[in-house]
Write a protein that holds these residues in place. Structure first.
Motif, mmCIF file in Angstrom:
data_model
loop_
_atom_site.group_PDB
_atom_site.id
_atom_site.type_symbol
_atom_site.label_atom_id
_atom_site.label_comp_id
_atom_site.label_asym_id
_atom_site.label_seq_id
_atom_site.Cartn_x
_atom_site.Cartn_y
_atom_site.Cartn_z
ATOM 1 N N TRP A 143 -28.318 -14.911 4.010
ATOM 2 C CA TRP A 143 -29.016 -14.402 2.992
ATOM 3 C C TRP A 143 -27.825 -13.892 1.763
ATOM 4 O O TRP A 143 -26.853 -13.918 2.009
ATOM 5 N N ALA A 144 -28.562 -13.572 0.660
ATOM 6 C CA ALA A 144 -27.769 -13.111 -0.312
ATOM 7 C C ALA A 144 -26.995 -11.687 -0.011
ATOM 8 O O ALA A 144 -25.677 -11.749 -0.523
ATOM 9 N N THR A 401 -28.667 -17.417 -2.234
ATOM 10 C CA THR A 401 -28.908 -16.475 -3.177
ATOM 11 C C THR A 401 -30.208 -15.793 -2.721
ATOM 12 O O THR A 401 -30.729 -14.869 -3.337
ATOM 13 N N PHE A 402 -30.951 -16.156 -1.621
ATOM 14 C CA PHE A 402 -32.230 -15.819 -1.255
ATOM 15 C C PHE A 402 -32.255 -14.433 -0.631
ATOM 16 O O PHE A 402 -31.172 -14.052 0.264
ATOM 17 N N ASP A 403 -33.070 -13.432 -1.133
ATOM 18 C CA ASP A 403 -33.170 -12.246 -0.638
ATOM 19 C C ASP A 403 -34.212 -12.139 0.504
ATOM 20 O O ASP A 403 -35.377 -12.514 0.469
ATOM 21 N N VAL A 441 -33.711 -14.761 -11.123
ATOM 22 C CA VAL A 441 -33.279 -13.714 -11.720
ATOM 23 C C VAL A 441 -33.066 -14.214 -13.088
ATOM 24 O O VAL A 441 -32.196 -15.036 -13.637
ATOM 25 N N ARG A 448 -34.203 -15.957 -5.891
ATOM 26 C CA ARG A 448 -34.216 -14.828 -5.019
ATOM 27 C C ARG A 448 -35.023 -15.206 -3.938
ATOM 28 O O ARG A 448 -35.236 -14.584 -2.636
ATOM 29 N N SER A 633 -29.508 -22.056 -5.772
ATOM 30 C CA SER A 633 -29.869 -21.504 -4.510
ATOM 31 C C SER A 633 -28.293 -21.182 -3.760
ATOM 32 O O SER A 633 -28.563 -20.378 -2.597
ATOM 33 N N LEU A 711 -36.831 -9.813 -13.075
ATOM 34 C CA LEU A 711 -37.447 -10.902 -12.238
ATOM 35 C C LEU A 711 -38.396 -11.812 -12.902
ATOM 36 O O LEU A 711 -39.504 -11.043 -13.443
ATOM 37 N N SER A 770 -41.345 -6.049 -5.017
ATOM 38 C CA SER A 770 -40.100 -6.279 -5.311
ATOM 39 C C SER A 770 -39.510 -5.391 -6.202
ATOM 40 O O SER A 770 -38.281 -5.616 -6.348
#
Length: 906
Positions: A143-144, A401-403, A441, A448, A633, A711, A770
């Motif tokens: 994950w990020a 980059t995924f949250d 972003v 994200r 990503s 966002l 978020s």
């Protein structure tokens, strides 16, 4: 020769004497006084005794001959054979029984022969290539924030190769103590163990594997898992070769990395993560003892059932016993100078069995994980970092980059709206509903969160990437950007005009919004299309939602209520090519856009198919003041040794002037904040946002795309079957198939699904959840931006109302009549209503070739429709909940866009 000559009869000796009836007498005696003649052969030939008669002499000779045979001297013994078998000096069955010398000699010869064969085989057998399955590794995704997301890839093998230095000493010593205590000193083989295993297999008994770590390593790395004599023989030879040519450290490292430990984990690193959630370097003595027990039979010693996740008491009992046995072995023997002390053993036993974590499928791609990993893989391939085959080989540590929290929040937002509004079992119109979403972003491009579909294992198209769904009125901000950046064309000029010949328009520019508005080219000529029914050419007429119109309205008002007619004409005045360039500058891919030229009057209404990720990214360009950043990503990739082999390079370009971007944002803020705005339901979200609704032809899709300063998020909704088995008989009869798009009339019990309904609800739920609290106000747009023009036949307002405020400050007395007369003069209004009728060209702006005073319309309807053939409406009512209609126009030359992946591929 004379025939009278008598032939000499053959000599017959005494027997040849003439047969005269007399017996031959003895030879005459020599004369007296003389010696008898000496016979030369007398000494050589014994004197034959005289016999009385010839028959007697013959009998005497026969007796003499017979006697000599009986008295024949024994012959000289023959030389003994080298291999006296059958044995010459034995008779009967004893001849066939080998002597002890023969038995011993045969055994020694056989041993020598076998040793020679082994030596020859050892010299001749090459080291084979390692099995692909033994060296295949998996990719680890993060994950990020650096937390592990999932292990995937590598031919579906969950393995990460690690060096011996990255494996705890406790784990190394546990394996040696339990599996092969002489490992560090032996030659790599155990002849007794191999012989025992071969004999058992030959007898059909219990199958046994190699008994040393080296043999098991050879089997895992180079050979198959077949339990056959041939494989055993090869294992023996290779074990000898490996044991003499490879260092023991490499053998132990290879063994620990190639062994499987159940739960889909191959290799000690994957096993440490699967059972205890730690790296192999962090395993303690107790954990290592348990993992060592799995090498004897993973399915017998894992306390949990790997399929159901339920506790298996029998396995737990075996695991406890094996765990304690391994610890005691470490306490009894010394390995490389290490021995588990009595104190440490007692402490470990007192703490008890190190219960592993319940199993989770390390390879699982269910839910959104599969979409996320596929997106990351596609990005790396698009960057020419690796090929698909190289990526499948595994071994990469991929930092995305995924949250994680945002991904869960977006999934929950979709699920909540679906559960509250959709009931497929009660309403057929609620069947086959799909959502797609993405969050990017601004000023960076990092993705994200996405929503790719209900489940990667069931729905294989990533709805966040390239679902091939038209985006409708959410495309209109790119038309505004083109009009603010490039401007409209001079009606007296050629089709292709430089910027110097164009006019930058103001948000207060006026356009007609009536239903079935005839659309013209920039120079006033009719925009001609081919009629789908008749095949004849006709002028394109833009339909609005339910026939509504607002009359002559400004571009700001047209954006607020999402009216279609003004944007269709504005797109023709600017030029579809310039609108396409603006969309690409914002971040949309060329292959996701339909053909853009003057033959496609509906291009400005969103007939293209960019997908949620690209739409969110393009809107983030406006949020960032015109700075465009490619969506990405993956921020970093490392190899198994921890070396960085790929790193995202931050690149950006100024797609639009900041004044242009901020002006577009200002209009999109009004879409949310204005009471008549199609996105007004988001006005009280709690922080500044801007956005746009969109609905497409025949209500086949609906969108809301919007952003805050932190966002940018796009949410799309449509109906499309995933599987032929999900189709009803009625749907099949109607020609509906997998991948086709169905209308959403009556879906969720609503007359139609608009961008301001369910898509906006999902968007609001996600953006609220978020939000970070860092959201800021958007920059103020410039004052008096561009020139106010009137297009599509709209009437331009008179200048006097704009001049009146400049005179009021000097007019203190409220009783002065002169100051009041200009404000009450009616003649200024009369020409605007009377002159266009006799001579429209006299009162219309040069940009209004089809000037028409037939305007008006309802107060709450925002027309945003497609065309007559399949045209629909996209009207925003006063409650902000409707954004309906056809943004695509549905004309023949408005071809569907190709599937545009966010990275440029299908």
């Amino acid at each position: 020769m004379s025939e009278h000559r008598r032939k000499q009869p053959p000599g017959r000796g005494r027997r040849g004497a003439p047969q005269n009836g007399r017996r031959a007498g003895p030879p005459p005696a020599p004369p007296a006084g003389t010696e008898p003649p000496v016979d030369a052969t007398a000494e050589l030939t014994p004197t034959r005794p005289a016999y009385g008669s010839r028959a007697e002499a013959r009998r005497a000779a026969q007796r003499s001959a017979g006697g000599s045979r009986r008295r024949r001297a024994p012959e000289t013994p023959r030389k003994k054979r080298f291999i006296d078998y059958p044995r010459h000096n034995h008779t009967g069955w004893r001849r066939w029984v080998p002597s002890w010398k023969q038995t011993l000699g045969s055994a020694l010869a056989f041993c020598a022969l076998m040793m020679g064969a082994v030596a020859a085989a050892y010299l001749m057998i090459p080291m084979p290539n390692a099995n692909a399955i033994a060296t295949a590794q998996s990719n680890v995704y993060y994950w990020a924030n650096g937390d592990r997301m999932v292990v995937s890839g590598g031919d579906n093998v969950n393995r990460q190769m690690v060096g011996l230095d990255d494996i705890s000493v406790d784990m190394q010593d546990s394996v040696v103590a339990a599996e092969n205590q002489s490992f560090w000193t032996d030659s790599g083989i155990d002849l007794r163990g191999i012989g025992r295993a071969m004999l058992n297999m030959a007898r059909g008994g219990e199958v046994q594997s190699g008994s040393t770590i080296t043999q098991q390593y050879v089997k895992n790395m180079f050979l198959s898992q077949d339990q056959t004599l041939t494989r055993k023989a090869r294992e023996l030879l290779l074990s000898v070769k490996v044991g003499t040519e490879e260092p023991k450290e490499e053998i132990l490292e290879g063994y620990l990395n190639t062994s499987c430990y159940n739960r889909g984990a191959c290799g000690i690193q994957a096993a440490a993560q699967a059972y205890y959630g730690v790296d192999a370097r962090d395993l303690n003595a107790s954990q290592s003892a348990f993992l060592t027990s799995l090498l004897k039979g993973p399915s017998l010693y894992d306390p949990y059932d790997s399929e159901t996740g339920e506790l298996n008491e029998a396995n737990l009992a075996r695991a406890r016993e094996r765990w304690e046995s391994t610890l005691r072995q470490r306490n009894e023997i010394e390995i490389r100078g290490n021995r588990l002390s009595d104190e440490d053993l007692a402490a470990i036993l007192e703490d008890g069995f190190p219960m592993p974590e319940p199993p989770t499928r390390a390879m699982v791609k269910a839910g959104q994980i599969g979409y996320l990993t596929d997106l990351a893989d596609n990005y790396l391939i698009s960057q020419d970092f690796v090929t698909a085959d190289e990526l499948a080989g595994g071994g990469y540590h991929i930092y995305t980059t995924f949250d994680e929290t945002m991904v869960e929040q977006m999934e929950q937002a979709v699920q909540q709206v679906s559960e509250e509004n959709l009931d497929p079992e009660e309403r057929d119109e609620d069947r086959h509903v799909q959502f797609g979403g993405a969050a990017v972003v601004p000023g960076d491009g990092a993705i994200r969160a996405i929503y790719g579909g209900s489940d990667w294992t069931e729905h294989f198209t990533n709805n966040a990437n390239s679902p091939n769904v038209q985006v409708g009125s959410t495309f209109k901000p790119f038309v505004l950007a083109a009009a603010f950046q490039t401007g409209v064309r001079d009606p007296d000029g050629p089709p292709n005009q430089p910027d110097s010949d164009r006019t930058i328009v103001s948000p207060d520019s006026v356009y007609r919004s009536e239903d079935m508005l005839p659309i013209t080219l920039y120079n006033g000529e009719p925009a001609v299309v081919e009629d789908e029914q008749t095949g004849e050419e006709r002028q394109w007429e833009q339909a609005n939602f339910e026939g509504n119109d607002q009359g002559d309205i400004t571009l700001r008002e047209a954006t607020i209520v999402s009216a279609n007619s003004p944007f269709a004409q504005l797109g023709m005045d600017v030029g579809p090519e310039q609108v396409s360039e603006a969309a690409q500058a914002a971040g949309l891919l060329p292959d996701s856009l339909v053909e853009a030229n003057d033959s496609v009057p509906t291009f400005a209404l969103g007939v293209s198919t960019p997908g949620p990720i690209r739409m969110a990214s393009a809107y983030s360009t406006f949020a960032a003041g015109g700075e465009q950043n490619e969506p990405y990503s993956v921020r970093e990739v490392r190899d198994p040794e921890g070396n960085t082999v790929f790193e995202h390079e931050e690149t950006s370009n100024q797609a639009f002037d900041s004044d242009v971007a901020n002006t577009v944002t200002d209009l999109l803020v009004d879409v949310v904040q204005d009471p008549d705005g199609s996105g007004n339901r988001a006005a009280d979200i709690g922080f500044p946002v801007a956005g746009k609704t969109g609905t497409t032809d025949d209500n086949r899709s609906a969108w809301f795309v919007g952003y805050s300063s932190e966002l940018s998020t796009a949410i799309g909704m449509w109906r499309s079957p995933d599987d032929e088995e999900d189709l009803s008989e009625e749907e099949i009869e109607e020609g509906i198939g997998v991948g086709s798009f169905m209308s959403m009339y009556q879906t969720a019990g609503l007359e139609r699904i608009n961008g301001g309904s369910l898509p906006l609800s999902v968007w609001m739920n996600f953006m609220s959840a978020s939000a970070t609290g860092d959201e800021e106000e958007f920059p103020e747009p410039p004052e008096d931006f561009g020139e106010e023009v009137c297009g599509g036949g709209a009437e331009c307002p008179e200048d006097e109302p704009t001049q009146e405020p400049t005179q009021e400050p000097t007019e203190e007395p409220t009783t002065e009549a002169p100051t009041e007369e200009p404000t009450q003069e009616e003649p200024t209004e009369e020409p605007t209503t009377e002159e266009p009728t006799p001579d429209p060209t006299d009162t219309c702006n040069p940009f209004d070739p089809t000037c028409n005073t037939d305007s008006g319309g309802t107060a709450d309807g925002g027309a945003d429709a497609g065309g007559t053939a399949d045209g629909g409406t996209d009207a925003g009512a006063t409650d902000g909940g409707t954004d309906t209609g056809q943004d695509n126009g549905g004309q023949t030359n408005g071809n569907e866009g190709d599937t545009g992946s966010i990275f440029g591929g299908d």
